[in-house]
Design an enzyme around this catalytic site. Structure first.
Site, short mmCIF file in Angstrom:
data_model
loop_
_atom_site.label_atom_id
_atom_site.label_comp_id
_atom_site.label_asym_id
_atom_site.label_seq_id
_atom_site.Cartn_x
_atom_site.Cartn_y
_atom_site.Cartn_z
N CYS A 94 1.89 -28.52 -16.14
CA CYS A 94 2.34 -29.64 -16.97
C CYS A 94 2.73 -30.81 -16.07
O CYS A 94 2.18 -31.90 -16.20
CB CYS A 94 3.51 -29.21 -17.85
SG CYS A 94 3.07 -27.95 -19.07
N ASP B 280 7.54 -31.00 -23.17
CA ASP B 280 8.52 -30.60 -24.18
C ASP B 280 9.81 -31.33 -23.83
O ASP B 280 10.54 -30.95 -22.92
CB ASP B 280 8.68 -29.08 -24.12
CG ASP B 280 9.83 -28.55 -24.97
OD1 ASP B 280 10.54 -29.36 -25.58
OD2 ASP B 280 10.01 -27.32 -25.01
N ARG C 8 1.27 -34.15 -17.83
CA ARG C 8 0.26 -34.25 -18.88
C ARG C 8 0.81 -33.85 -20.24
O ARG C 8 0.37 -34.35 -21.29
CB ARG C 8 -0.94 -33.35 -18.56
CG ARG C 8 -0.56 -31.87 -18.56
CD ARG C 8 -1.73 -30.93 -18.60
NE ARG C 8 -1.25 -29.56 -18.64
CZ ARG C 8 -1.05 -28.87 -19.76
NH1 ARG C 8 -1.30 -29.41 -20.93
NH2 ARG C 8 -0.60 -27.63 -19.71
N TRP D 228 10.33 -18.24 -16.72
CA TRP D 228 8.91 -17.88 -16.77
C TRP D 228 8.66 -16.52 -17.42
O TRP D 228 7.52 -16.06 -17.47
CB TRP D 228 8.33 -17.88 -15.35
CG TRP D 228 8.01 -19.25 -14.84
CD1 TRP D 228 8.77 -20.03 -14.03
CD2 TRP D 228 6.83 -20.00 -15.12
NE1 TRP D 228 8.15 -21.22 -13.78
CE2 TRP D 228 6.95 -21.23 -14.43
CE3 TRP D 228 5.68 -19.77 -15.87
CZ2 TRP D 228 5.96 -22.22 -14.48
CZ3 TRP D 228 4.69 -20.75 -15.92
CH2 TRP D 228 4.85 -21.95 -15.23
N GLU E 30 13.79 -22.51 -9.06
CA GLU E 30 12.36 -22.57 -9.40
C GLU E 30 11.61 -23.46 -8.40
O GLU E 30 10.52 -23.10 -7.93
CB GLU E 30 12.18 -23.11 -10.82
CG GLU E 30 10.71 -23.16 -11.24
CD GLU E 30 10.48 -23.98 -12.48
OE1 GLU E 30 9.62 -23.60 -13.28
OE2 GLU E 30 11.15 -25.03 -12.66
N TYR F 31 1.60 -23.46 -10.05
CA TYR F 31 2.08 -24.55 -9.20
C TYR F 31 2.12 -24.27 -7.70
O TYR F 31 1.45 -24.92 -6.90
CB TYR F 31 3.49 -24.95 -9.65
CG TYR F 31 3.55 -25.48 -11.05
CD1 TYR F 31 3.28 -26.82 -11.34
CD2 TYR F 31 3.89 -24.64 -12.12
CE1 TYR F 31 3.35 -27.31 -12.63
CE2 TYR F 31 3.96 -25.12 -13.42
CZ TYR F 31 3.67 -26.45 -13.67
OH TYR F 31 3.73 -26.93 -14.95
#
Length: 318
Positions: free
Chosen positions: A200, A223, A220, A97, A75, A139
């Site tokens: 995130c 999980d 921010r 994803w 990733e 991203y």
């Protein structure tokens, strides 16, 4: 669920992974129960920090459950290409994803295709993947091709050249190591509504001291059960690659979370993981130094001394 803890003065508590386990325990035992975007519900705290020293090849790779570090590495390499379509990941067997474009496809077409069938079609049908596999400017797009606009003589604006933040950070680390502006930013306010999921892990800042490269990652939303194990590995991996490229030793990796939460339907995972103890200290070797940070391959990374306990499965909240 109340959870037992090893006494804080025990020698076994020296292992850096206890930071993660203590955070998980704190959220589950003390966090505020909240209704969240997914409708599942979370227990959440606000503001948390973890620190890991990467000297000697050490990495924040959890051992109290198996973390599929090659998936997280693929990733990260995908981010560095600037790609935003899941098809390159699907072709490598990376599934992390898939749920977001699948949910969009079902919502917009009304075709209740099974997730596995959707992913198979992404792999087999390039045109279908181009239409339905894109995540928007997530991203990698922001990291290596942040959009700009330029003013034309006729009074209109047109797209300008994209900004490669990663390449700029490499150059600034090489030529101006004392700068306080070594930053990679993913939070492009103008494009958030076009992203499948707003970033995130949004802000990376790098710092040079005593020949070592340090990294602070601000996240921010996190999980902790499913996302954070990947985020810790990926952030430290990016730091390690940058350090190699600019001839610095890896220093401290500092992770900072804003809304740090556990999903209510992850109780079985949390109980099992908090019953376990860390196992050994994994190390990462980068066995090749490519010419640029954009040319690493999965075979360039070797992990040793990794003997984790079994994986613990739980559903992803979309």
């Amino acid at each position: 669920m109340a959870s037992a803890a090893i006494p804080t003065d025990s020698p076994a508590r020296d292992h850096p992974e206890w930071q993660y386990l203590d955070l998980m325990r704190r959220i589950w035992d003390e966090g505020s129960e909240r209704v969240d975007r997914t409708g599942i519900g979370t227990r959440s705290i606000f503001g948390a920090t973890l620190r890991f020293d990467l000297a000697g090849g050490a990495m924040p790779l959890l051992t109290t459950k198996r973390v599929y570090w090659k998936t997280a590495t693929r990733e990260m390499l995908w981010f560095l290409t600037g790609e935003t379509n899941i098809r390159p990941l699907v072709l490598q067997g990376v599934k992390i994803w898939n749920e977001w474009p699948h949910a969009r496809y079902v919502r917009e077409t009304g075709d209740a295709i099974a997730l596995d069938d959707f992913v198979a079609r992404i792999a087999d049908d390039e045109a279908f993947a181009a239409r339905w596999g894109d995540l928007g400017p997530v991203y990698g797009k922001q990291w290596v091709d942040w959009p700009t606009w330029r003013y034309r003589k006729d009074g209109l604006y047109e797209p300008g050249p994209g900004i490669n933040q990663v390449a700029q950070v490499v150059e600034s680390l090489r030529h101006n190591p004392g700068s306080r502006r070594h930053i990679i930013e993913g939070w492009n306010v103008a494009e958030l509504d076009r992203m499948a999921l707003p970033p995130c892990h949004k802000t990376y800042q790098f710092h040079v001291a005593d020949g070592r490269l340090n990294c602070a990652l601000y996240q921010r939303s996190c999980d902790v059960a499913l996302g954070l194990p990947f985020n810790l590995w990926s952030g430290a991996l990016l730091q390690r690659m940058l350090a190699q490229q600019v001839d610095l030793e890896p220093g401290e990796f500092v992770w900072m979370g804003g809304d740090v939460h556990l999903y209510l339907n992850h109780e079985h995972l949390i109980a099992e993981q908090l019953s376990r103890e860390p196992q050994g200290v994994p190390r990462l070797d980068i066995v090749r130094r490519p010419q640029t940070i954009f040319e690493y391959r999965i075979d360039d990374f070797e992990v040793r001394d990794y003997t984790p306990l079994a994986a613990i499965r739980a559903p992803v909240a979309v």
